[in-house]
Design an enzyme around this catalytic site. Sequence first.
Site, PDB file in Angstrom:
ATOM      1  N   ASP A  83       1.044  -0.928  -0.562  1.00 32.28           N
ATOM      2  CA  ASP A  83      -0.260   0.339  -0.336  1.00 32.28           C
ATOM      3  C   ASP A  83       0.752   1.418  -0.075  1.00 32.28           C
ATOM      4  OD1 ASP A  83      -2.940   1.384   0.412  1.00 32.28           O
ATOM      5  OD2 ASP A  83      -1.324   2.214   2.222  1.00 32.28           O
ATOM      6  N   ILE A  84       0.794   2.348  -0.994  1.00 31.53           N
ATOM      7  CA  ILE A  84       1.121   2.787  -1.195  1.00 31.53           C
ATOM      8  C   ILE A  84       1.210   4.021   0.176  1.00 31.53           C
ATOM      9  CG2 ILE A  84       1.488   5.581  -1.910  1.00 31.53           C
ATOM     10  CD1 ILE A  84       0.881   4.271  -4.582  1.00 31.53           C
TER      11      ILE A  84
ATOM     12  N   ASN B 296      -2.993  13.136  -2.508  1.00 33.77           N
ATOM     13  CA  ASN B 296      -3.601  13.564  -3.215  1.00 33.77           C
ATOM     14  C   ASN B 296      -4.695  15.178  -2.821  1.00 33.77           C
ATOM     15  OD1 ASN B 296      -4.621  11.473  -4.928  1.00 33.77           O
ATOM     16  ND2 ASN B 296      -5.986  10.190  -4.281  1.00 33.77           N
TER      17      ASN B 296
ATOM     18  N   ASP C 191      -3.125   9.572  -9.343  1.00 29.60           N
ATOM     19  CA  ASP C 191      -3.243   8.726 -10.551  1.00 29.60           C
ATOM     20  C   ASP C 191      -1.578   8.846 -11.076  1.00 29.60           C
ATOM     21  OD1 ASP C 191      -5.637   8.085 -10.341  1.00 29.60           O
ATOM     22  OD2 ASP C 191      -6.323  10.063 -11.655  1.00 29.60           O
TER      23      ASP C 191
ATOM     24  N   GLU D 147      -4.681   2.155  -3.443  1.00 32.55           N
ATOM     25  CA  GLU D 147      -3.793   2.337  -3.786  1.00 32.55           C
ATOM     26  C   GLU D 147      -3.407   0.903  -3.282  1.00 32.55           C
ATOM     27  OE1 GLU D 147      -4.847   4.626   0.039  1.00 32.55           O
ATOM     28  OE2 GLU D 147      -5.410   4.356  -1.812  1.00 32.55           O
TER      29      GLU D 147
END
Length: 378
Positions: A245-246, A253, A262, A289
């Site tokens: 997971d980022i 964002n 994105d 993500e």
Amino acid sequence: MHTLSLTGEFVHPATESAFLEHQLARTRALLGFTLLFCTFFYLCFFVTDVAALGMDTALAATFPARLLVALTAGSCAWLAYRRPLSVRATWLAATVAESVALASFMHIAVQRPQEFHWHAMSLAIMLVVIYLYIPNRLSHAIVLAGTATGVFLELVLRLTTMSFADILTMGLLLVLVNTFGALAARRYNHVSREEFRLQTDLKEAAERDHLTGCYNRRYLHQHLLGLELSRARRFGRPLTVVLCDIDNFKLINDNFGHTKGDEVIKAFADLLAGATRDQVDTVVRYGGEEFLLILPETDLAGGEHLAERLREAFAADRLLLGDNAFGLRTTASFGVACFDFANSQVSYNLPDLISAADKLMYEAKRSGRNRVESMELK
């Protein structure tokens, strides 16, 4: 990738090969049916040989040629129905059957030289069948049909006393049949490949994430869960999953905008795809993500090593976010879970591995992010 050539075939070899393999069962069935159908009528026309030459002469002069066509086409039809012919083998069978039929037709025409106007009509029908009903490469059909037309017109010039006007008319009609036959065959090639392209695109849209090109969760649940689990059980090999997971993606964002978000997701997906084994490992976009890696025949040490390489590479990327005032960097947290089906009597499902990897990933988040946590299920 989907560009078509002058013959209506895909220019890209891999795409054309995939289309031909997709159509192979239908091609074999069509080849077998058409050859049997044509053989039956080819033999039936022996009645006209008898009417024109008499029984004794017909049996000696034309029946062997018709029988040869029946044996050749029948054998090719049997192979098409009963043997798993490859694409090239079906082309070879079609070409051999067509060549023998055309050669035998020329022999019969020579035996009945007063009827070349009827032979021309018969040849025109044979050309239509070659172009449209016997599955073969269009280039092969054009060569066969063109050669047959040329040989037939040469026989007309040598063996008949037809007027120049009649020969010219016959020649132009046969050229017209060849032209429209080739155009119709090309049109069929184009339509069938366009249908295949649309089916492929729909399948890709149903199975792939539009942003990253990775498989989606639908594909995971419909295809991968049972497939990878059964494979690992059958061969008694380890199976490792990595859930990643980022980190701080919401802040990325909020501060950089969704377009940059994105871009970060796409870059992370490209990193995962580039580091995994093509046609062996699977990369799934598991959530917004979140990404899932399924690594067949990979033990815990191999999964940990891959996750560490990915973590270090993503953290080392300074170009995506640059030097920003928010102090944000591209990092990710990883959970690695493994089960070796060769070393335990207990059996786990792939969802159990994914659930374990999910818990390990959140443990990595709680421990400060940009970490790898791992365990082997016993």
